[in-house]
Scaffold this active site. Structure first.
Site, short mmCIF file in Angstrom:
data_model
loop_
_atom_site.label_atom_id
_atom_site.label_comp_id
_atom_site.label_asym_id
_atom_site.label_seq_id
_atom_site.Cartn_x
_atom_site.Cartn_y
_atom_site.Cartn_z
N ASP A 13 0.87 -1.18 0.00
CA ASP A 13 0.00 0.00 0.00
C ASP A 13 0.91 1.23 0.00
O ASP A 13 2.12 1.14 0.21
CB ASP A 13 -0.98 -0.01 1.19
CG ASP A 13 -2.21 0.84 0.87
OD1 ASP A 13 -2.14 1.70 -0.03
OD2 ASP A 13 -3.27 0.65 1.51
C1 NOJ Z 1 -3.97 3.91 -0.07
C2 NOJ Z 1 -5.16 3.02 0.06
O1 NOJ Z 1 -5.14 2.35 1.29
C3 NOJ Z 1 -5.30 2.00 -1.05
O2 NOJ Z 1 -6.56 1.41 -0.94
C4 NOJ Z 1 -5.11 2.63 -2.39
O3 NOJ Z 1 -5.26 1.68 -3.41
C5 NOJ Z 1 -3.72 3.25 -2.44
N1 NOJ Z 1 -3.62 4.27 -1.41
C6 NOJ Z 1 -3.39 3.85 -3.79
O4 NOJ Z 1 -4.08 5.01 -4.02
#
Ligand code: NOJ
Length: 730
Positions: free
Chosen positions: A288
């Protein structure tokens, strides 16, 4: 094909420098430069704490330039991008990768296509309330058609996080509190996103997230710890992700949280032993955002270098935006602290996905012409409207008329004059909900827009004009709930009741004596005991997407018959969270007596239970039977449409293991079917529940199915069911 791919991977690895290998693991977002003197994060904070307005923020963003780090790209130091969603930029950067880097390895573009790209469909929580896998797949398919036309190869979806705590803002991004539904929803999305073959130019890889149990964040606070028994993890959380992997998802995103003390990003057991070992996953894992660097804040790594080593060894292939791999892997490998094979394995995963996507043969999968033609085709908008209608849940529909008789307020008669209140009723930008980054405000139909286009007579009111608007209206619509930025990531709430100003408005509307229908826009269950008691009707609309206004009016005026059912429990107070239907009984189930499991200041029962939803017709259940048929039980129940309107009923089947070695939930959803029933029609619905599905993990983590009594339930929600007992003998 597989061996061809593996040979190509081997050959590339043999030619790649260490920097080029590390480059394949680096995912960059475009960084913003110019236009403002503070960092992007600071700017975001400034907007959220009110130092600058949203308009000022948007203006600054509009003038900012994006930096794609093209020098690094040319040097083979970038393998993928995140957050770029237009064909021109994608192709421009792809051309650099293919023509100007030493080995010409194509780039991979990822994006958060969560509930549609330009044709934004309901938020996942809303769409889950349709209980319709074919619909979920179809909306996933149109999302892929649009997104791939804009150059996207991978979506960071579906989110298969079971979420039982309404305080968690990301409840909006998944299919609610039930593990079976989340698994079915996620699998349907995977099929929709990936289509028949990943090599097709309208297929995008699904990245299942957030692995694992992100939805169990303590106290519903985003990013918080997850401390769970292994039994609950295995029974209530993991199966949803597993369904997505079984449906063929080619990517997985480890979650931000820790599980029992080990952050998922550094969790070898989770990503290696379970995901790759037991489940046989051989796709790519993407951290993430910034999560590898955050292993230091978690307190599991002393510094970035240790974080990089931990994450790579745990099996995290791609570093999303933290640049920790870029900064540390070279030194780790050169000093032999990290075997190069570990790096090669991760690089192989990335190359394999690029091969599967056909990027080596067709690096330019779209162009601006295709992009232009692909967006918001009339049939996509029609599907978005259908999905929005099917997502909405009619929670209440009564009217106290002067003779004190209860009658339904909805559907409204043609010609009804509306008085419309509430901040979001005419805000197009609010219709889409969290994570609709490809949407454009003017694509959206607000409630007011829909009234205008249908020639419905309406007046828009506010707290100061209640009296005069009510005087000229037959029915008052109170559009209440949450703004779209009040759910989603980093949007946990310590109080999920309606804000005081909304309750005041509702009271004023009720005092006028006009019938009041509440339309809720929100991304999580809300605690609405007052509205539930006093409003004449309540329609839960969620954040319905670009066709919001049309779908709301389709239901209010009876052109569509409501069919949606809740996939989350609605508590009556925040203090009851987490509140969910598949709870255990305890030794002292909540009851009248003082010494039972309950709160002094809140009822034991939810306001609306899981599975609940009304229609413009009514259904009656009878004749439940259960019969053993080989390795399964067949449960039969009769359902009759007793009203005078055709409809569709979502018939649900639950089970309870009455006495087991570990305490078991009072009910667990095992199957459901959406059954069309003409007015007056009766059908027998049959469910098959495999005996293997009746088991659970014992104290020693063995999956067992025990002999003894099981109760099967069937009904229109998790509370009001018929039941029948069976005695299972192996
Ligand atoms: C953080 C989020 O937790 C995740 O769900 C998302 O896909 C990513 N950022 C990318 O934007």
């Amino acid at each position: 094909m597989q061996t061809e791919h593996e040979q190509k991977i081997k050959s590339l690895l043999s030619q790649m420098t260490l920097e080029e290998k590390i480059g394949q693991l680096r995912q960059c977002g475009p960084s913003l430069v110019g236009a403002f003197e503070v960092s992007f994060e600071e700017l975001l904070d400034m907007m959220f704490d009110g130092r600058i307005s949203k308009e000022e923020f948007d203006r600054l963003m509009g003038t900012a330039k994006q930096d794609f780090r093209e020098d690094d790209l040319k040097a083979g130091k970038i393998g993928s991008y995140n957050g770029i969603g237009d064909a021109a930029t994608v192709n421009r950067l792809q051309k650099i990768a293919v023509e100007e880097t030493r080995l010409g390895i194509p780039l991979l573009f990822g994006y958060d296509v969560i509930h549609g790209f330009r044709t934004v469909t309901p938020i996942p929580l809303g769409e889950s309330c349709a209980w319709e896998p074919q619909l979920w797949e179809k909306t996933g398919r149109i999302a892929a058609k649009e997104a791939t036309a804009a150059g996207i190869h991978m979506t960071f979806a579906p989110m298969a996080d079971v979420a039982k705590d309404a305080r968690w803002g990301r409840v909006s991004e998944g299919a609610g509190e039930d593990v079976l539904l989340n698994g079915m929803y996620g699998a349907a999305k995977v099929r929709g996103f990936q289509g028949d073959s990943l090599a097709n130019d309208d297929a995008m890889a699904a990245c299942v997230k957030h692995f694992a149990a992100y939805g169990a964040a303590e106290a519903g606070r985003d990013y918080n710890r997850v401390d769970l028994s292994m039994q609950r993890l295995y029974e209530e959380y993991l199966p949803a992700y597993k369904s997505c992997i079984e449906a063929g998802a080619r990517a997985v995103m480890p979650a931000f949280n820790d599980i029992n003390g080990v952050p998922c990003t550094a969790n070898q057991w989770l990503l290696m032993d379970l995901l790759r070992g037991k489940w046989g996953f051989d796709g790519v894992t993407v951290s993430d955002a910034n999560a590898i660097a955050e292993c230091v804040s978690h307190g599991i790594a002393a510094d970035q270098k240790e974080a990089a080593k931990l994450a790579l060894c745990a099996g995290v292939d791609i570093d999303m935006t933290s640049d920790t791999y870029t900064a540390c892997l070279k030194e780790l490998v050169e000093s032999k602290e990290l075997p190069e094979e570990v790096l090669d394995r991760a690089v192989s995963d990335v190359l394999r996905l690029k091969l599967e996507l056909g990027l080596f043969d067709h690096p330019y999968q779209t162009d601006e012409e295709r992009e232009k033609q692909a967006m918001q085709k009339p049939e996509y908008r029609a599907l978005a409207r259908e999905a929005a209608v099917k997502s909405m849940v009619l929670l209440k529909n009564k009217k106290q008329d002067s003779k004190a008789q209860e009658q339904a307020l909805l559907p409204l008669a043609v010609g009804t004059k509306l008085g419309i209140f509430g901040a979001v009723a005419d805000k197009r930008g609010e219709m889409t909900g969290a994570w609709a980054i490809g949407a454009e405000e003017n694509d959206c139909v607000s409630i007011v827009d829909a009234c205008k286009s249908r020639g419905i007579s309406y007046q828009l009111g506010n707290e100061d004009t209640v009296q005069e608007v009510a005087a000229g209206s037959d029915v008052l619509l109170a559009v209440l709930g949450e703004r779209k930025d009040e759910s989603g990531e980093a949007a946990s709430r310590a109080d999920i009741s309606l804000p005081a100003a909304q309750i005041t408005l509702l009271k004023k509307l009720l005092e006028t004596g006009r019938p009041v229908a509440v339309v809720l826009f929100n991304g999580r269950p809300l605690a609405i005991p007052f509205a539930a008691e006093r409003a004449d009707a309540i329609l839960e609309a969620w954040h319905p997407g670009i066709e919001a206004g049309n779908a709301v009016l389709d239901i209010l005026f009876g052109e569509a018959c409501p069919t949606g059912k809740l996939t989350v429990t609605f508590p009556s107070a925040t203090g009851q969270c987490p509140m969910y239907y598949a709870h255990i009984n305890t030794g002292r189930p909540g009851g009248k007596s003082k010494f039972t499991s309950k709160y002094l200041d809140a009822p034991t029962e939810p306001v609306y239970p899981f599975g609940y939803g009304l229609s413009y017709t009514e259904y009656a259940y009878s004749d439940i039977q259960a019969q053993r048929t080989g390795d399964a039980y067949e449960i039969r129940v009769k359902v009759k449409n007793c009203g005078d309107r055709d409809g569709e009923e979502i018939v649900q089947c639950y089970v309870q293991d009455v006495a087991a070695k570990r305490v078991r939930p009072v009910k667990q959803l095992k199957a459901f079917e959406k059954v069309p029933l003409k007015a007056g029609e009766e059908k027998e619905v049959r469910f098959q529940v495999q005996i293997q599905e009746l088991g659970y993990y014992d104290w020693d983590m063995h999956y067992i199915v025990e002999p003894g009594e099981f109760v099967f339930y069937a009904g229109g929600n998790s509370r009001d069911c018929l039941h029948v007992s069976v005695t299972y003998k192996p």
